[in-house]
Scaffold this motif. Structure first.
Motif, PDB file in Angstrom:
ATOM      1  N   PHE C 229      40.129  39.858  32.872  1.00 21.77           N
ATOM      2  CA  PHE C 229      39.256  39.984  33.362  1.00 21.77           C
ATOM      3  C   PHE C 229      38.789  39.633  34.063  1.00 21.77           C
ATOM      4  O   PHE C 229      39.344  40.131  35.620  1.00 21.77           O
ATOM      5  CB  PHE C 229      37.958  40.531  32.367  1.00 21.77           C
ATOM      6  N   LEU C 230      38.764  38.773  34.059  1.00 16.50           N
ATOM      7  CA  LEU C 230      37.265  37.501  35.514  1.00 16.50           C
ATOM      8  C   LEU C 230      38.430  37.023  35.547  1.00 16.50           C
ATOM      9  O   LEU C 230      37.849  36.653  37.374  1.00 16.50           O
ATOM     10  CB  LEU C 230      36.511  36.295  34.227  1.00 16.50           C
ATOM     11  N   ALA C 232      41.269  38.259  37.136  1.00 15.01           N
ATOM     12  CA  ALA C 232      41.343  39.759  38.292  1.00 15.01           C
ATOM     13  C   ALA C 232      40.378  39.268  38.669  1.00 15.01           C
ATOM     14  O   ALA C 232      40.776  40.203  40.148  1.00 15.01           O
ATOM     15  CB  ALA C 232      41.995  40.467  36.901  1.00 15.01           C
ATOM     16  N   LEU C 233      39.580  39.290  38.273  1.00 12.78           N
ATOM     17  CA  LEU C 233      38.022  39.441  39.383  1.00 12.78           C
ATOM     18  C   LEU C 233      37.653  39.084  40.419  1.00 12.78           C
ATOM     19  O   LEU C 233      37.797  39.594  41.135  1.00 12.78           O
ATOM     20  CB  LEU C 233      36.745  39.049  38.665  1.00 12.78           C
ATOM     21  N   VAL C 236      39.999  41.069  43.132  1.00 12.36           N
ATOM     22  CA  VAL C 236      38.810  42.431  43.601  1.00 12.36           C
ATOM     23  C   VAL C 236      38.048  41.608  44.838  1.00 12.36           C
ATOM     24  O   VAL C 236      37.895  42.537  45.330  1.00 12.36           O
ATOM     25  CB  VAL C 236      38.066  42.724  41.913  1.00 12.36           C
ATOM     26  N   ILE C 237      37.354  40.542  44.496  1.00  9.00           N
ATOM     27  CA  ILE C 237      36.367  40.168  45.577  1.00  9.00           C
ATOM     28  C   ILE C 237      37.095  39.638  46.287  1.00  9.00           C
ATOM     29  O   ILE C 237      36.336  40.610  47.919  1.00  9.00           O
ATOM     30  CB  ILE C 237      35.681  38.275  44.865  1.00  9.00           C
ATOM     31  N   LEU C 238      38.121  39.544  47.087  1.00  8.37           N
ATOM     32  CA  LEU C 238      38.503  38.713  47.697  1.00  8.37           C
ATOM     33  C   LEU C 238      38.941  40.071  48.415  1.00  8.37           C
ATOM     34  O   LEU C 238      38.979  40.457  49.879  1.00  8.37           O
ATOM     35  CB  LEU C 238      39.706  38.075  47.960  1.00  8.37           C
ATOM     36  N   MET C 409      36.053  31.670  40.909  1.00  9.00           N
ATOM     37  CA  MET C 409      35.102  33.436  41.533  1.00  9.00           C
ATOM     38  C   MET C 409      33.753  32.150  42.395  1.00  9.00           C
ATOM     39  O   MET C 409      34.172  33.243  43.156  1.00  9.00           O
ATOM     40  CB  MET C 409      34.569  33.777  40.213  1.00  9.00           C
TER      41      MET C 409
ATOM     42  N   TYR D  83      33.024  44.000  37.738  1.00  6.27           N
ATOM     43  CA  TYR D  83      33.470  44.966  38.435  1.00  6.27           C
ATOM     44  C   TYR D  83      33.274  45.248  39.211  1.00  6.27           C
ATOM     45  O   TYR D  83      33.748  45.793  40.132  1.00  6.27           O
ATOM     46  CB  TYR D  83      34.742  45.344  38.131  1.00  6.27           C
ATOM     47  N   ALA D  86      31.914  44.001  42.605  1.00  8.40           N
ATOM     48  CA  ALA D  86      32.870  43.281  43.372  1.00  8.40           C
ATOM     49  C   ALA D  86      33.502  44.142  44.110  1.00  8.40           C
ATOM     50  O   ALA D  86      33.517  43.388  45.231  1.00  8.40           O
ATOM     51  CB  ALA D  86      34.187  41.670  42.449  1.00  8.40           C
ATOM     52  N   LEU D  89      31.761  44.762  47.595  1.00 11.46           N
ATOM     53  CA  LEU D  89      30.836  43.865  47.467  1.00 11.46           C
ATOM     54  C   LEU D  89      30.650  43.344  48.788  1.00 11.46           C
ATOM     55  O   LEU D  89      29.477  42.760  49.622  1.00 11.46           O
ATOM     56  CB  LEU D  89      31.994  42.267  47.190  1.00 11.46           C
ATOM     57  N   PHE D  90      31.684  44.309  49.772  1.00 10.46           N
ATOM     58  CA  PHE D  90      31.637  44.402  51.293  1.00 10.46           C
ATOM     59  C   PHE D  90      31.242  45.103  52.118  1.00 10.46           C
ATOM     60  O   PHE D  90      29.929  45.331  52.534  1.00 10.46           O
ATOM     61  CB  PHE D  90      33.064  44.815  52.049  1.00 10.46           C
TER      62      PHE D  90
END
Lengths: 387, 193, 430, 124
Positions: C229-230, C232-233, C236-238, C409, D83, D86, D89-90
């Motif tokens: 999970f983390l 892949a997180l 997702v953040i980027l 992360m 999730y 995230a 986040l923007f």
């Protein structure tokens, strides 16, 4: 407290409910490992596991018991050779070597010098064949399929040599009382040296891919530690003993034939865990290459290879106990003769049978996943133990 | 290693003495030459004999690297303990039984070896004892030589010798439904032979 | 009884082919065509290219094959085609079959063997077919005391669940069966079914070894679910999106593997564990617990579970490609159009006029190449690594991999807040 | 909006159905083709390595690693929460990251303690 529980149980039974009392035994699950198990061979041991830990182990051999000792009493000394090599067909030179030594001691014959060298070479070749097979199975037991294929393929090097030497790939009945069955073919020495140097290169590759693999070390280091005291008390032999820090090798302790002229070291390690038990055979293989070079070097160029033996030799009244170092440790024959052409009693004392006693000792308290790495590191050949 | 090994290098050794009462049909051919019993082996045996006396210990033979002594079943634990503690034979290589129907006896031999002492690493001391064939019972040496446990169990199964004090006198190698004689007794015949 | 082959003549062989062709023509013209006409008269079909498909139009298609292209165009954009054939099941199953074959040959080469050789003449290419036939022809044995409905349903559920993962994987822009806004969470939600199936199956088979294997599968997947999970997180953040297509598009100039190498590594390791491949195949450790939770499987039940697990291999390597390797991005090597100007007839059919899209074909090509590379990487540990032990596995999962994912992360967060990536960042593409 | 979200997921359902459609015929064909020899009841015993099975196949079995499973229950929820953060986040201000860090710190402390407990032997 207990009374209260019983009271509760009584009350609930009146209401028609059931309370299952959990005892210590309910936690345990009995697993049968073998005889039809990818990780057992022709052998069975029952383990009881408490979760992931083994709390009880009971070996149960005998699935391939063929009564070799009884069969020996019905055949004469020479007829016994081919069936005596059946327990370990990979290592048949060693298992007949010991028998030949005992029979020679009984009958009283001297093996010619060239014959002594040739049968030492044969026994070293067979030791390599056996140890490679053992290593292959150790690899697949730990889930390393490449380590299964590579040694199995490299066995061919020595099987080919044995084929050239004796005419049979396995079960060659080559070492016989009085020497060896036939002389070495021409060109054997060159081929042998070539194969040995190639094999030494391969051994380094084995180390790279298997022995230095971090996962392999994680799985074997500190697993199933057999201390030196326990190893001596349990009377284990061969690589298991040497991995526990006892430098004992029959070739050194009681040199037979030409081994007192050979310069070699007894390979041993001190940690006594599965890693050491896996490493010692590798070191043995390296040392065996070294021994073979010397044997080929020091061998007399020509001469008799077999002492004249009566067609049907009669043993004198007496007994003999001789042993050699096989791939699995000391391999001894105790032969009682009553003066007839057939032995009165033959006892085969094999390394596998002696190492089996360490299995419950090491397995109890270890994890279920350590079972294959402990079991096969004991250098246990089920067929040989059953005889 | 000591020089004891050097006088043995695959040479033939004629037995100096036959086993005490082998059921021989005819007298064995006389041995051609008598090798002198080596000094080191003699000293080992004399240690045992001096401790227990001649009437308890009957020396069967002393050869280079091989010693065989016969003891009575009643003394065997005592003698084995002495051999383990004082002589340094620390493990049993094998436990063997031989059936002698002529004498109505079964001989059980413990082949003892040593890992811890270098000077006797090549030696095998055979500790033999005999029991009555009809009611074969022997004290077990499991407590002295743990290494003999499975060998004793095998001997029980193959020759029907009951080892008193052994944790498991049970079936070991034979099939689970084996209901015949112990197979290594001489009256058990292989079919067709 | 021996049978002697008849004397071989080439002329007879030709004659037999001619006869077969003749029969096919007769059957089509006497039975096939009337049936098509009846269907076309009575079943209303959607208008294609502004024309209603009538028998006359159909006949004209036989004269000018190019006219079928609009129909093809229509069909390949339906949901059914996407689910059943291209980004969906058949594509994944084909990938699985190729993977199995390549794995056997590749592993054999690594172990100085030959691998499958005889079946299919050329390098044993039909070996898989032979194996499939063998599995189909084998008796399915259900142990007494087993839970029969679950025993039958588990392999079906296994295949269906891994197919459902495939539905969420985009292969090219617009080419995805289900374009879900929360795609990546949906993927993880569906992957969560697998330990359940393994546990149910092992419980249903009423045997000890499957039971231990099922429990091991559960522990293993749980230990690696959080790192999975983390890791892949960070992607997702980027990208700031949960949609897989958007994540792939967001890595336009620079792939995320350059910024998130640790996450990519953790994701790769975790997906190996999720797939129960060596060195993490302890639910099927054959030298400890006979075959783990697959001990009681036989025949086609085993075959379906294998199919499902190889489809899963495809799905997870595709996911890796989408999250870290920029999805379908790659240099344009296919021409934008195959032919210039209108072409008709056979030539038009060959150039797929109106259907061919150079960009999409290029995207699919790069996607397939990358996915295949990742699959090869996944096959590699099987040849070089022994099996791991369960306590080491749990320790690795919980103590090491989770820490690693958090490290990456924070790197990702620093990249965003440092103004390097994210909206208006230095390296953000347009 | 909800209807649209559901519509997004319909191909997944189709795919599940197609997986079933593709695998059921395989089982049926296999059932038709394969031999069915049922006269030997021993054949249908559960696997016990060639022995008669003893004891229950489904029993109370205590793996020593249940602590990890309990931890999973907590941390799975945490992961989902991360999730949602995230993906937005923007859109949220930068200061909103601080509470998340505090939350993570609390979770890490809890996780460290749980791992310490899980590493200890004898409690399970």
């Amino acid at each position: 407290m207990a009374k209260n529980l019983e009271h509760q149980i009584d009350e609930s039974e009146k209401l028609g409910m059931q309370i299952v009392k959990e005892s210590e035994d309910d936690r345990l699950m009995t697993l049968s490992v073998g005889p039809q198990h990818p990780g057992s061979g022709h052998f069975r041991f029952t383990v009881k596991v408490d979760g992931d830990y083994v709390v009880y182990c009971d070996p149960d051999p005998g699935y391939v018991h063929r009564g070799e000792e009884k069969m020996c009493e019905y055949r004469n000394f020479i007829q016994n050779i081919p069936h005596l090599e059946r327990p370990v067909i990979h290592d048949s030179a060693n298992i007949t070597y010991s028998y030949s030594l005992a029979v020679e001691e009984l009958v009283g014959i001297q093996v010619p010098r060239r014959g002594q060298f040739i049968r030492a070479i044969a026994s070293e070749l067979d030791r390599q064949i056996y140890t490679l097979y053992w290593l292959a199975i150790y690899g697949i037991f730990l889930g390393h399929s490449t380590m299964f294929m590579w040694p199995t393929g490299d066995r061919e090097l020595f099987i080919d040599l044995m084929d050239a030497l004796s005419g049979a790939r396995v079960t060659h009945a080559f070492n016989i009382p009085g020497g060896v069955r036939n002389d070495m073919p021409s060109g054997f020495k060159d081929k042998c040296l070539r194969n040995i140097s190639y094999f030494e290169k391969r051994l380094r590759e084995y180390e790279d891919i298997f022995y230095t693999n971090p996962l392999f070390i994680q799985r074997t280091e500190g697993v199933g530690i057999l201390t030196k005291e326990d190893a001596i008390r349990l009377g284990v032999t061969g690589s298991v003993l040497r991995a526990s820090g006892v430098p004992y090798d029959i070739r050194k302790a009681e040199p037979y034939d030409v081994y007192n002229e050979i310069d070699f070291k007894v390979q041993y390690m001190k940690s006594g865990d599965s890693l050491a038990r896996a490493y010692v055979p590798l070191l043995d293989m390296k040392e065996s290459c070294h021994i073979m070079r010397q044997l080929l070097d020091k061998m007399p160029e020509s001469g008799e290879v077999r002492a004249k033996l009566q067609p049907n030799p009669k043993g004198p009244l007496g007994e003999a106990y001789r042993r050699v170092e096989s791939g699995r440790g000391a391999l001894g024959y105790y032969i009682v003769s009553d003066g007839s052409p057939k032995p009165y009693r033959v006892k085969i004392s094999v390394g596998s049978f002696r190492n089996m006693i360490a299995l419950p000792h090491l397995l109890v308290g270890s994890k279920l996943a350590d079972m294959p790495s402990v079991y096969w590191s004991l250098n246990y050949w089920p067929v040989e133990a059953d005889r | 290693m000591s020089q004891d090994q050097n006088n043995k290098s695959g040479s033939s050794i004629t037995p100096s003495q036959p086993p005490s009462s082998t059921p021989a049909k005819a007298a064995a051919p006389p041995t051609k030459e008598r090798t002198e019993a080596p000094a080191f082996e003699n000293s080992l045996v004399s240690q045992i004999v001096s401790r227990f006396g001649d009437y308890k210990i009957k020396v069967a033979y002393i050869r280079p690297l091989r010693i065989k002594v016969n003891v009575d079943p009643t003394d065997i634990i005592e003698v084995a303990t002495f051999i383990r503690d004082n002589l340094g034979f620390d493990h049993a290589e094998s436990v063997t039984g031989t059936d002698y129907p002529k004498d109505n006896q079964i001989e059980v031999i413990y082949q003892l070896g040593s890992y811890s002492k270098d000077d006797i690493a090549a030696h095998i001391l055979s500790l033999a004892t005999r029991t009555n064939r009809d009611d074969a019972r022997l004290p077990s040496l499991t407590n002295v030589y743990k290494s003999g446990e499975y060998h004793e169990r095998e001997t029980f199964e193959m020759l029907g010798v009951y080892f008193e004090g052994h944790p498991r006198n049970e079936r070991f190698l034979l099939p689970e439904d084996w209901a015949d004689l112990p197979p290594l007794r001489k009256e058990f015949r292989i079919r067709g032979r | 009884m021996a049978t002697y082959p008849q004397e071989y003549r080439f002329g007879k062989f030709i004659a037999s082919i001619v006869w077969v062709v003749l029969w096919i023509v007769i059957i089509i013209s006497l039975i096939g065509l009337p049936i098509i006409f009846v269907i076309l008269f009575y079943v209303p079909l959607p208008p294609v290219n502004g024309e209603v498909l009538t028998p006359y139009l159909f006949l004209s298609m036989m004269v000018d094959p190019t006219r079928t292209l609009p129909i093809v165009h229509f069909i390949i954009h339906t949901d059914i085609f996407k689910v059943a054939v291209f980004p969906g099941f058949s594509f994944a199953a084909l990938f699985a079959a190729v993977t199995i074959f390549v794995e056997r040959k590749f592993l054999a080469k690594m172990q100085l063997r030959i691998g499958p050789l005889y079946c299919g003449k050329i390098e044993g290419i039909l070996q898989l077919l032979a194996d499939g036939l063998k599995l189909i022809a084998k008796e399915i044995i259900i142990p007494s005391g087993a839970d029969k409905p679950i025993f039958w349903a588990a392999p079906i559920a296994f295949v269906a669940t891994s197919a459902a993962v495939v539905a969420l994987i985009p292969v090219a822009p617009g080419w995805v069966a289900a374009n879900v806004n929360v795609g990546i969470i949906a993927v993880f939600a569906i992957l969560g079914f697998f330990p359940l199936i393994a546990l149910l199956f092992s419980w249903a088979s009423n045997s000890k070894y499957p039971f231990i294997g099922g429990l091991r599968a559960l522990h293993q997947m749980i230990a690696f679910e959080i790192p999975f999970f983390l890791s892949a997180l960070s992607a997702v953040i980027l990208s700031g999106s949960l949609n897989l297509t958007d994540i792939a598009k967001a890595q336009h100039p620079y792939w995320y593997i350059f910024f998130l190498p640790i996450s990519a590594f953790v994701f790769f390791i975790s997906s190996l564990a999720e797939l129960e491949r060596i060195p993490f195949d302890l639910p099927e450790a054959e030298s400890e617990i006979v075959a783990g939770w697959l001990t009681e499987t036989s025949g086609m039940i085993f075959g379906l579970i294998q199919l499902g697990s190889y489809v899963k291999v495809y799905a997870l390597s595709a996911l890796f490609v989408i999250l870290f390797l920029g999805g379908w991005a790659g240099p344009q090597i296919f021409p934008k159009e195959l032919s210039h100007g209108p072409t008709a007839g056979l030539m038009g059919l060959l150039t797929l006029q109106g259907v061919y899209n150079g960009v999409t074909v290029n995207a699919i090509f790069w996607f397939v190449v990358k996915t295949f590379g990742i699959i090869m990487l996944m096959l590699l540990p099987r040849g070089i690594s022994p099996r791991i032990r369960i306590d080491i596995l749990l320790h690795t999962g919980w103590y090491k991999l989770i820490v690693l994912t958090f490290i990456n992360m924070f790197i990702a967060l620093a990249l965003i807040y440092g103004g390097i990536l994210g909206p208006g960042g230095l390296l953000t593409g347009h | 909006m909800p209807a649209q979200t559901v519509a997004q997921f319909t191909p997944v359902i189709y795919m599940l159905g197609f997986g079933v459609l593709a695998s059921v015929p395989a089982l049926i064909i296999s059932r038709l083709l394969s031999p069915r020899r049922r006269y030997n009841p021993v054949k249908f015993l559960p696997m016990e390595c060639g022995q008669m099975p003893t004891g229950e196949g489904r029993s109370h079995f205590m793996m020593q690693y249940y602590a990890y499973i309990l931890m999973f229950v907590v941390f799975d929820v945490m992961a989902i929460f991360l999730y949602t953060w995230a993906s937005a986040l923007f859109l949220i201000p930068r200061a909103a990251t601080l509470p998340i860090m505090a939350f993570l710190g609390i979770m890490f402390a809890a996780m460290g303690y749980a791992l310490y407990l899980a590493g200890r032997k004898g409690i399970w």
